[in-house]
Design an enzyme around this catalytic site. Structure first.
Site, PDB file in Angstrom:
ATOM      1  N   CYS A 189       0.849  -1.201   0.000  1.00  0.00           N
ATOM      2  CA  CYS A 189       0.000   0.000   0.000  1.00  0.00           C
ATOM      3  C   CYS A 189       0.885   1.253   0.000  1.00  0.00           C
ATOM      4  O   CYS A 189       1.650   1.460  -0.928  1.00  0.00           O
ATOM      5  CB  CYS A 189      -0.990  -0.045   1.162  1.00  0.00           C
ATOM      6  SG  CYS A 189      -2.370   1.114   0.949  1.00  0.00           S
ATOM      7  N   HIS A 240      -3.880  -4.695  -0.331  1.00  0.00           N
ATOM      8  CA  HIS A 240      -3.485  -5.316   0.933  1.00  0.00           C
ATOM      9  C   HIS A 240      -3.549  -6.834   0.783  1.00  0.00           C
ATOM     10  O   HIS A 240      -4.613  -7.433   0.954  1.00  0.00           O
ATOM     11  CB  HIS A 240      -4.421  -4.864   2.057  1.00  0.00           C
ATOM     12  CG  HIS A 240      -4.187  -3.457   2.483  1.00  0.00           C
ATOM     13  ND1 HIS A 240      -3.254  -3.110   3.428  1.00  0.00           N
ATOM     14  CD2 HIS A 240      -4.755  -2.291   2.071  1.00  0.00           C
ATOM     15  CE1 HIS A 240      -3.259  -1.798   3.596  1.00  0.00           C
ATOM     16  NE2 HIS A 240      -4.158  -1.278   2.786  1.00  0.00           N
ATOM     17  N   GLU A 300      -2.546  -9.008   2.784  1.00  0.00           N
ATOM     18  CA  GLU A 300      -2.885  -9.595   4.086  1.00  0.00           C
ATOM     19  C   GLU A 300      -4.386  -9.567   4.371  1.00  0.00           C
ATOM     20  O   GLU A 300      -4.853 -10.223   5.293  1.00  0.00           O
ATOM     21  CB  GLU A 300      -2.106  -8.882   5.206  1.00  0.00           C
ATOM     22  CG  GLU A 300      -2.623  -7.517   5.603  1.00  0.00           C
ATOM     23  CD  GLU A 300      -2.228  -6.365   4.692  1.00  0.00           C
ATOM     24  OE1 GLU A 300      -2.495  -5.204   5.073  1.00  0.00           O
ATOM     25  OE2 GLU A 300      -1.663  -6.610   3.604  1.00  0.00           O
TER      26      GLU A 300
END
Length: 196
Positions: free
Chosen positions: A76, A176, A178
């Site tokens: 990001c 993202h 994750e």
């Protein structure tokens, strides 16, 4: 061993937990001198680019990242900070990935670009292994890297922008991983497998 660089401008835990789910034990580091002891590193980031860049410089991270010879990936804002410059605060960044970060031209769409979106692979790379045209990842951003030779994968939101970039041992993911379920897990595994 994986280092997660903590500059105070990121939600470290979600990234750490994602790697732990892959059987890794990442270490959050707060000193640039620690970086050279790790096989690969993550530069996460959220917030305003000028604030984050100021913290990187004041913390001595710029030189440590510049000297790092192993795989290092920004996520990001972390990806944007690896580029040459950004319109967000009009600041010079780390310059490890060619290209500028500019405000997304979203037209009539809502800004920031927030939510799930498709990816388009531009060229094959260890980081893009297993990506499919139907895969979606989770974005939250209002600035983006312009598409250029460093672009591996692009996204579309009002305009085409870089979603995954790489140059030498440096890489970045605008979304993202994750928070991107199975697709994100696969991409993080690709980073673990990436040899430079």
């Amino acid at each position: 061993m994986i280092a997660i660089i903590n500059t105070g401008c990121a939600n470290i835990n979600s990234v750490r937990f994602a790697f732990e789910r892959l059987g890794q034990t990442p270490e959050v580091i707060t000193s640039p001198e620690q970086l050279k002891n790790f096989e690969r590193a993550i530069l996460p980031g959220v917030g305003h680019a000028s604030v984050a860049m100021k913290r990187l410089i004041e913390g001595g991270w710029q030189e440590a990242i510049n000297d790092y010879q192993r795989p290092l990936m920004g996520i990001c804002l972390g990806m944007q900070l690896l580029c040459e410059s950004t319109e967000e605060g009009n600041v010079q960044c780390l310059g490890k990935i060619p290209g500028q970060v500019k405000a997304l031209d979203v037209g009539s769409l809502t800004s920031p670009h927030m939510g799930w979106n498709h990816l388009m692979v531009h060229r094959g790379h260890a980081l893009t292994k297993g990506l499919d045209i139907n895969d979606q990842v989770y974005f939250v951003h209002s600035f983006a890297h312009t598409v250029n030779d460093a672009t591996l994968v692009s996204g579309e939101y009002g305009q085409t922008f870089s979603a995954i970039v790489a140059n030498d041992n440096y890489a970045g993911m605008q979304f993202h991983p994750e928070r991107s379920a199975k697709v994100g897990t696969r991409l993080l595994q690709n980073f673990l497998d990436w040899q430079v």
